[in-house]
Design an enzyme around this catalytic site. Structure first.
Site, PDB file in Angstrom:
ATOM      1  N   LEU A 126       0.842  -1.210   0.000  1.00  0.00           N
ATOM      2  CA  LEU A 126       0.000   0.000   0.000  1.00  0.00           C
ATOM      3  C   LEU A 126       0.872   1.252   0.000  1.00  0.00           C
ATOM      4  CD1 LEU A 126      -2.905   1.208   0.304  1.00  0.00           C
ATOM      5  CD2 LEU A 126      -2.464   1.257   2.755  1.00  0.00           C
ATOM      6  N   HIS A 230       5.820   3.072  11.796  1.00  0.00           N
ATOM      7  CA  HIS A 230       6.421   4.270  11.206  1.00  0.00           C
ATOM      8  C   HIS A 230       5.368   5.379  11.168  1.00  0.00           C
ATOM      9  CE1 HIS A 230       8.295   6.804   8.115  1.00  0.00           C
ATOM     10  NE2 HIS A 230       9.421   6.120   8.317  1.00  0.00           N
TER      11      HIS A 230
END
Length: 338
Positions: A126, A230
């Protein structure tokens, strides 16, 4: 209009750009032109393959801005992971150290190398360009995959997982990998990540510690990032949580990012989406609705603002939207509020 569709051979230059922009830690899209071409070839083959159960198929989608013809994002589904190459994770669990004599009781976290998700369907790859991270583009890129799974459930496993990108800095340095590198490996995180992305995984089995790792023996920096994502991945994990995905202690072996999982029937989009008969007319209303056809090689999905009543058996689409979804009056379309 934003349309999600299967990747085509002509999308190769766009995929190369996306791989370059995605940066370190994006293992499923290595910056290697030969391998990117193989990914496209494999995806095109998977969409045309007759399948009654999940196998080695990999489905890669792209998000296209039909106003400009630009491909602005990608997302993918692996039908069943670990069937050809071992699919590794660390599982975070506890062991108890106790002594009645000394009146000592201590719970200790450990990381154990495992292959528990072998055979599961994986959401992967993605990525959305910065300029398009607005409106409902991210939701379309992610959620449309659930519509595809809903329409073709025999092609996928009952357990669906997603590996979320773990913590690393702009140079690709991972605090978790730094500890592993110091004690077991002699390569930096970007190199290990790249080797995995191009399919050279044998070094994992050869060099990874064979016994459970006591978390309290790791550096403080490594401990702090176990199960953390992240910064760029936060919207993606929040979206998956809203779909019913949960974290059950499995983390990536390189950056310790979390892997989340859900059963197909518990995924909100799959559970809530219903099939409607298409009518052609004028669209109005302000409900944001995810629409997808039931095709395979010609799968198309989009998000539109429209009047939407889940109690009815039909939905009204403009001719432009119907054409973009390869639909005509009387066809079936899957739809749900987004």
């Amino acid at each position: 209009m934003m349309i999600l569709r299967p990747i085509q051979q002509s999308d190769y230059p766009a995929l190369v750009k996306i791989a370059d922009e995605s940066g370190h830690g994006f293992t499923s899209l290595p910056n290697n032109e030969q391998l990117l071409q193989k990914k496209i070839d494999h995806s095109v083959s998977s969409f045309t393959k007759i399948a009654s159960q999940p196998g080695d198929e990999g489905y890669l989608f792209v998000l296209e801005d039909t106003d400009t013809g630009e491909v602005v994002g990608t997302s993918g589904i692996e039908a069943a992971v670990g069937l050809d190459d071992a699919f590794y994770h660390y599982h975070l669990s506890k062991v108890i150290h106790s002594s009645r004599t000394l009146n000592v009781y201590k719970a200790v976290d450990i990381l154990t190398l495992c292959n528990d998700y072998t055979g599961a369907t994986e959401l992967c790859t993605l990525f959305l360009k910065d300029a398009y991270r607005k409106n409902c583009n991210g939701k379309l890129l992610s959620k449309a995959r659930f519509m595809f799974i809903k329409q073709h459930q025999q092609r996928f496993a009952q357990t669906v997982i997603a590996e979320m990108r773990g913590v690393s800095d702009e140079s690709g340095s991972s605090p978790f990998w730094q500890w592993l590198e110091e004690h077991f490996f002699s390569m930096d995180f970007p190199t290990a990540d790249y080797l995995t992305g191009i399919g050279q995984k044998v070094f994992i089995a050869e060099l990874m510690p064979k016994h459970p790792i006591y978390v309290n023996l790791l550096s403080k920096e490594a401990q702090a990032v176990i199960g953390q994502v992240h910064n760029n991945t936060r919207p993606a994990i929040e979206l998956l949580k809203s779909e019913g995905f949960t974290f059950n202690g499995y983390v990536d072996i390189f950056d310790a990012g979390p892997t989340v999982e859900a059963k197909v029937d518990n995924i909100a989009t799959i559970r809530n989406a219903k099939n409607f008969t298409v009518e052609i007319g004028e669209q109005s209303g302000d409900t944001m609705v995810l629409l997808a056809n039931d095709k395979l090689t010609d799968f198309r999905a989009t998000v539109v603002s429209m009047t939407f009543d889940e109690r009815k058996n039909s939905v009204v689409l403009t001719q432009d939207v119907a054409d973009a979804l390869y639909l005509k009056a009387g066809d079936s379309v899957s739809a749900t509020k987004i």
